[in-house]
Scaffold this motif. Sequence first.
Motif, PDB file in Angstrom:
ATOM      1  N   ASN A  94       0.807  -1.220   0.000  1.00 40.65           N
ATOM      2  CA  ASN A  94       0.000   0.000   0.000  1.00 40.65           C
ATOM      3  C   ASN A  94       0.839   1.268   0.000  1.00 40.65           C
ATOM      4  O   ASN A  94       0.362   2.325  -0.402  1.00 40.65           O
ATOM      5  N   GLU A  95       2.075   1.187   0.466  1.00 47.17           N
ATOM      6  CA  GLU A  95       2.963   2.341   0.452  1.00 47.17           C
ATOM      7  C   GLU A  95       3.478   2.658  -0.954  1.00 47.17           C
ATOM      8  O   GLU A  95       3.959   3.749  -1.213  1.00 47.17           O
ATOM      9  N   LEU A  96       3.368   1.684  -1.850  1.00 49.04           N
ATOM     10  CA  LEU A  96       3.721   1.927  -3.245  1.00 49.04           C
ATOM     11  C   LEU A  96       2.621   2.763  -3.882  1.00 49.04           C
ATOM     12  O   LEU A  96       1.441   2.610  -3.544  1.00 49.04           O
ATOM     13  N   SER A  97       2.995   3.619  -4.802  1.00 46.37           N
ATOM     14  CA  SER A  97       1.976   4.385  -5.508  1.00 46.37           C
ATOM     15  C   SER A  97       1.160   3.430  -6.388  1.00 46.37           C
ATOM     16  O   SER A  97       1.625   2.343  -6.743  1.00 46.37           O
ATOM     17  N   LEU A  98      -0.042   3.847  -6.730  1.00 44.61           N
ATOM     18  CA  LEU A  98      -0.883   3.028  -7.607  1.00 44.61           C
ATOM     19  C   LEU A  98      -0.168   2.787  -8.935  1.00 44.61           C
ATOM     20  O   LEU A  98      -0.238   1.699  -9.502  1.00 44.61           O
ATOM     21  N   GLU A  99       0.578   3.780  -9.393  1.00 47.80           N
ATOM     22  CA  GLU A  99       1.352   3.648 -10.637  1.00 47.80           C
ATOM     23  C   GLU A  99       2.411   2.548 -10.497  1.00 47.80           C
ATOM     24  O   GLU A  99       2.601   1.739 -11.410  1.00 47.80           O
ATOM     25  N   GLN A 100       3.118   2.503  -9.356  1.00 44.50           N
ATOM     26  CA  GLN A 100       4.132   1.468  -9.132  1.00 44.50           C
ATOM     27  C   GLN A 100       3.488   0.088  -9.056  1.00 44.50           C
ATOM     28  O   GLN A 100       4.039  -0.888  -9.566  1.00 44.50           O
ATOM     29  N   GLN A 101       2.331   0.001  -8.395  1.00 42.96           N
ATOM     30  CA  GLN A 101       1.632  -1.279  -8.306  1.00 42.96           C
ATOM     31  C   GLN A 101       1.241  -1.772  -9.697  1.00 42.96           C
ATOM     32  O   GLN A 101       1.480  -2.928 -10.037  1.00 42.96           O
TER      33      GLN A 101
END
Length: 79
Positions: free
Chosen positions: A18-25
Motif C-alpha cells: 500500500n505504500e507503493l503508488s498506484l502507478e508502481q503497483q
Amino acid sequence: MLEKEQNIKDTKAKKCWNELSLEQQKKTLSSAWCPSCYGHVDMDFRDVTLNEEGLMIEGICTQCQSKLTVFDQEIVKMK
C-alpha cells in the motif's frame, strides 16, 4: 489500492504494498513474465507476502490463467 487487496493475509506485506503508488503497483503487475506465454504479461493480483529478501506478489496471467509470482527486492531497500 487495488480492488482485490482485501484477501491479503500478511499485514506487513499489505502495508508495504500500500505504500507503493498506484502507478508502481500497476507497473509491477503489468511487467510479469509468464513462462507459458513466453513473454511479459499483465498479472491479475491475488496476494502479497514479505520476507527478508523482498516482496512476493502472487497472481495469475490475464492471458492464460497460469499462476505467477513477481519478486520485488526494492521493497527491502526501502525499509
